[in-house]
Motif scaffolding. Structure first.
Motif, mmCIF file in Angstrom:
data_model
loop_
_atom_site.group_PDB
_atom_site.id
_atom_site.type_symbol
_atom_site.label_atom_id
_atom_site.label_comp_id
_atom_site.label_asym_id
_atom_site.label_seq_id
_atom_site.Cartn_x
_atom_site.Cartn_y
_atom_site.Cartn_z
ATOM 1 N N THR A 238 0.809 -1.224 0.000
ATOM 2 C CA THR A 238 0.000 0.000 0.000
ATOM 3 C C THR A 238 0.841 1.273 0.000
ATOM 4 N N SER A 239 2.160 1.139 -0.031
ATOM 5 C CA SER A 239 3.029 2.321 -0.022
ATOM 6 C C SER A 239 2.846 3.131 -1.303
ATOM 7 N N ARG A 240 2.673 4.450 -1.162
ATOM 8 C CA ARG A 240 2.592 5.325 -2.332
ATOM 9 C C ARG A 240 3.959 5.512 -2.965
ATOM 10 N N VAL A 241 5.007 5.394 -2.162
ATOM 11 C CA VAL A 241 6.377 5.560 -2.658
ATOM 12 C C VAL A 241 6.891 4.195 -3.123
ATOM 13 N N PRO A 242 7.558 4.115 -4.280
ATOM 14 C CA PRO A 242 8.116 2.824 -4.723
ATOM 15 C C PRO A 242 9.078 2.242 -3.688
ATOM 16 N N VAL A 243 9.016 0.916 -3.515
ATOM 17 C CA VAL A 243 9.809 0.223 -2.500
ATOM 18 C C VAL A 243 10.706 -0.810 -3.177
ATOM 19 N N ILE A 244 11.976 -0.790 -2.818
ATOM 20 C CA ILE A 244 12.940 -1.806 -3.266
ATOM 21 C C ILE A 244 13.243 -2.702 -2.078
ATOM 22 N N SER A 245 13.066 -3.999 -2.251
ATOM 23 C CA SER A 245 13.374 -4.970 -1.201
ATOM 24 C C SER A 245 14.783 -5.504 -1.446
ATOM 25 N N ALA A 246 15.629 -5.405 -0.403
ATOM 26 C CA ALA A 246 17.027 -5.863 -0.508
ATOM 27 C C ALA A 246 17.345 -6.668 0.738
ATOM 28 N N GLY A 248 18.971 -10.016 2.497
ATOM 29 C CA GLY A 248 19.836 -11.185 2.461
ATOM 30 C C GLY A 248 20.721 -11.253 1.242
ATOM 31 N N HIS A 249 21.003 -12.496 0.849
ATOM 32 C CA HIS A 249 21.846 -12.773 -0.309
ATOM 33 C C HIS A 249 20.967 -13.046 -1.529
ATOM 34 N N GLU A 250 21.622 -13.329 -2.644
ATOM 35 C CA GLU A 250 20.885 -13.521 -3.891
ATOM 36 C C GLU A 250 19.961 -14.722 -3.829
ATOM 37 N N THR A 251 20.320 -15.728 -3.003
ATOM 38 C CA THR A 251 19.499 -16.947 -2.920
ATOM 39 C C THR A 251 18.400 -16.842 -1.878
ATOM 40 N N ASP A 252 18.374 -15.780 -1.092
ATOM 41 C CA ASP A 252 17.335 -15.620 -0.065
ATOM 42 C C ASP A 252 16.107 -14.959 -0.677
ATOM 43 N N PHE A 253 14.924 -15.509 -0.366
ATOM 44 C CA PHE A 253 13.669 -14.917 -0.817
ATOM 45 C C PHE A 253 12.741 -14.764 0.383
ATOM 46 N N THR A 254 12.081 -13.614 0.461
ATOM 47 C CA THR A 254 11.107 -13.345 1.515
ATOM 48 C C THR A 254 9.815 -12.851 0.878
ATOM 49 N N ILE A 255 8.772 -12.789 1.695
ATOM 50 C CA ILE A 255 7.495 -12.265 1.207
ATOM 51 C C ILE A 255 7.653 -10.806 0.767
ATOM 52 N N ALA A 256 8.489 -10.064 1.472
ATOM 53 C CA ALA A 256 8.721 -8.671 1.093
ATOM 54 C C ALA A 256 9.274 -8.552 -0.319
ATOM 55 N N PHE A 258 8.529 -10.425 -2.902
ATOM 56 C CA PHE A 258 7.451 -10.624 -3.870
ATOM 57 C C PHE A 258 6.506 -9.423 -3.924
ATOM 58 N N VAL A 259 6.326 -8.737 -2.791
ATOM 59 C CA VAL A 259 5.369 -7.630 -2.736
ATOM 60 C C VAL A 259 5.993 -6.317 -3.223
ATOM 61 N N ALA A 260 7.308 -6.165 -3.027
ATOM 62 C CA ALA A 260 7.972 -4.908 -3.352
ATOM 63 C C ALA A 260 7.891 -4.610 -4.847
ATOM 64 N N ASP A 261 8.079 -3.339 -5.184
ATOM 65 C CA ASP A 261 8.062 -2.929 -6.594
ATOM 66 C C ASP A 261 9.283 -3.438 -7.344
ATOM 67 N N LEU A 262 10.387 -3.668 -6.627
ATOM 68 C CA LEU A 262 11.593 -4.221 -7.245
ATOM 69 C C LEU A 262 12.340 -4.999 -6.195
ATOM 70 N N ARG A 263 12.817 -6.185 -6.578
ATOM 71 C CA ARG A 263 13.608 -7.004 -5.670
ATOM 72 C C ARG A 263 15.076 -6.936 -6.078
ATOM 73 N N ALA A 264 15.939 -6.511 -5.159
ATOM 74 C CA ALA A 264 17.376 -6.477 -5.403
ATOM 75 C C ALA A 264 18.004 -7.706 -4.754
ATOM 76 N N PRO A 265 18.967 -8.357 -5.413
ATOM 77 C CA PRO A 265 19.551 -9.578 -4.836
ATOM 78 C C PRO A 265 20.309 -9.332 -3.540
ATOM 79 N N THR A 266 20.894 -8.138 -3.377
ATOM 80 C CA THR A 266 21.628 -7.780 -2.160
ATOM 81 C C THR A 266 21.385 -6.308 -1.870
ATOM 82 N N PRO A 267 21.665 -5.843 -0.632
ATOM 83 C CA PRO A 267 21.533 -4.408 -0.344
ATOM 84 C C PRO A 267 22.437 -3.541 -1.221
ATOM 85 N N SER A 268 23.671 -4.000 -1.499
ATOM 86 C CA SER A 268 24.557 -3.219 -2.361
ATOM 87 C C SER A 268 23.990 -3.113 -3.771
#
Length: 461
Positions: A238-246, A248-256, A258-268
């Motif tokens: 429901t966030s009006r601002v786009p959200v990037i989920s970062a 864990g590592h590239e092999t980690d997947f969370t519910i966040a 799948f819901v985020a506007d973009l999934r990054a494999p790592t924080p960097s």
């Protein structure tokens, strides 16, 4: 007289139980013999009462057992029990005395063949996917040139340092806002939900963030569980601002993820995805310049080809005129191409300078220096004003203090007067208030006297 006779009763003595007493004794025996046991079976007849207690039956191919899981234990379950689910239960056998039924009081439930967290992850994933929270059509596009980037993560971990280092390398004048939260343990998901609400709210200075990065480093499923909580997933959706989920590592997947506007494999990687580097922008401009140069060459070759065809069609006699006209048209075409090329380059450079100036506008060092000078000037003015006000009040206070000192009882005593008190400490104002032989105290300007009254001479009328 008949001799005494012994009466023998060979019938056994009967013990008659009350139903409540019998149920209680059965319950105590069962609880003593069948406590802290493990039972496996399939859930059937599952229901959740309004009180929060869970009621269900465990069954196998030939028997079934009624079970209850009270609210305190049910609140700790990570997965959602349902009919048909194979589970393992730890608990104790007891008796529900009102109905005379024995049951298993469950203290811990575990899915058989799969972990509770993994099952809860899959259940929530299916639920949110069915609601459309993962659909790509609902994803918000990321801004190409974000002015302010909000970051939700732990302030003490290596994640924030890595992201700051990457963002500074790509653009030095970005404005970063960190909302510090816990990223692991109870309450972590709630803190991240509050951070998303804060970034989506209208800021006091009127400049909102353009994109949000939420994440943490890698870990086990238990470590990353805060990012699998349903309340956090819905807050991201429901966030009006786009959200990037970062997370864990590239092999980690969370519910966040799948819901985020973009999934990054790592924080960097999230820091690299959120904005293009200055070198990339310059490369795009160079690519456009090369494309324009090739287009100009293509048009010149086309003009040369048409010139050749005209010469061949009209013959050698008209060659001079044809060449002159073709040369003139070529010159016009070349001039237009050069002018259009320079115009396009000027437009691209103007856009680049606007964006560069826009980014430089958010360099806080100059603004911070101006605010520091303003603060110093206001501080000096305030100190000077306070000194003037204190001097003014002191000028009013000194005469009043001098008047008080003149009216002080001590000054009167210093002029030769005295204060006489009786043995009880009461001030004597008339001679008649004392009597001969009474001890009195005489207070002088310096010190006092202890005396006895020899004679009382009352005031003459």
């Amino acid at each position: 007289m008949e001799p005494d006779q012994f009466h023998l009763n060979f019938l056994p003595e009967r013990k008659i139980f009350k139903i409540s007493e019998l149920s209680r004794r059965v319950r105590e025996r069962l609880e003593a013999d069948f406590s802290n046991i493990w039972v496996e079976g399939e859930i059937s007849n599952f229901s959740r009462a309004a009180s929060g207690h869970l009621y269900f039956s465990l069954k196998d191919e030939s028997a079934q057992l009624r079970c209850v899981c009270f609210r305190q234990q049910a609140r700790l379950l990570k997965f959602r029990p349902e009919d048909g689910l194979e589970i393992i239960v730890r608990g104790s056998i007891s008796v529900y005395e009102r109905r005379g039924e024995y049951q298993l009081v469950a203290e811990y439930l575990e899915p058989r063949g799969v972990g509770a967290l993994q099952l809860a992850f899959e259940q929530l994933k299916q639920k949110l996917a069915a609601e459309g929270l993962f659909d790509s059509a609902g994803k918000k596009p990321l801004p190409r040139f974000p002015r302010r980037i909000g970051i939700i993560t732990s302030p003490t971990g290596a994640v924030i340092q890595d992201m700051i280092r990457v963002l500074e390398r790509r653009h030095k004048n970005l404005h970063l806002l960190l909302y510090p939260v816990r990223v692991q343990g109870d309450g972590a998901a709630g803190e991240m939900v509050e951070a998303l609400r804060a970034f989506n709210a209208e800021p006091p200075n009127g400049v909102p963030v353009d994109v949000i990065i939420i994440g943490r480093g890698g870990g086990s499923l238990e470590d990353l569980w805060a990012f699998n909580e349903e309340n956090l997933a819905r807050a991201i959706a429901t966030s009006r601002v786009p959200v990037i989920s970062a997370v864990g590592h590239e092999t980690d997947f969370t519910i966040a993820d799948f819901v985020a506007d973009l999934r990054a494999p790592t924080p960097s990687a999230a820091a690299e995805l959120v904005i293009e580097t200055q070198q990339q922008l310059e490369k795009q401009i160079a690519t456009m310049e090369e494309s324009l140069r090739r287009e100009m060459q293509y048009r010149l070759l086309g003009c040369q080809q048409r010139l050749t065809e005209l010469v061949a069609r009209r013959g050698f006699q008209d060659l001079r005129m044809v060449v002159a006209q073709a040369a003139q048209r070529a010159d016009d075409a070349a001039a237009r191409l050069v002018e259009s090329t320079y115009a396009a380059l000027r437009l691209l450079r103007h856009r680049w300078e606007e964006r560069d100036a826009f980014l430089r506008h958010f360099d806080l060092r100059g603004r911070q220096e101006r605010l520091r000078l303003l603060w110093s000037r206001h501080t000096a003015n305030l100190a000077h004003g306070m000194q003037l006000r204190i001097a003014e009040k002191r000028g009013l206070l000194d005469p009043l203090q001098a008047q008080l000192e003149q009216l002080s009882p001590k000054r009167i005593l210093e002029r030769g007067y005295a204060i006489v008190k009786d043995s009880s400490g009461n001030v004597l104002r008339r001679a008649a208030d004392s009597s001969a032989g009474e001890s009195i105290t005489v207070q002088l300007g310096a010190g006092h006297l202890e005396a006895d009254v020899k004679k009382v001479i009352p005031e003459q009328s």
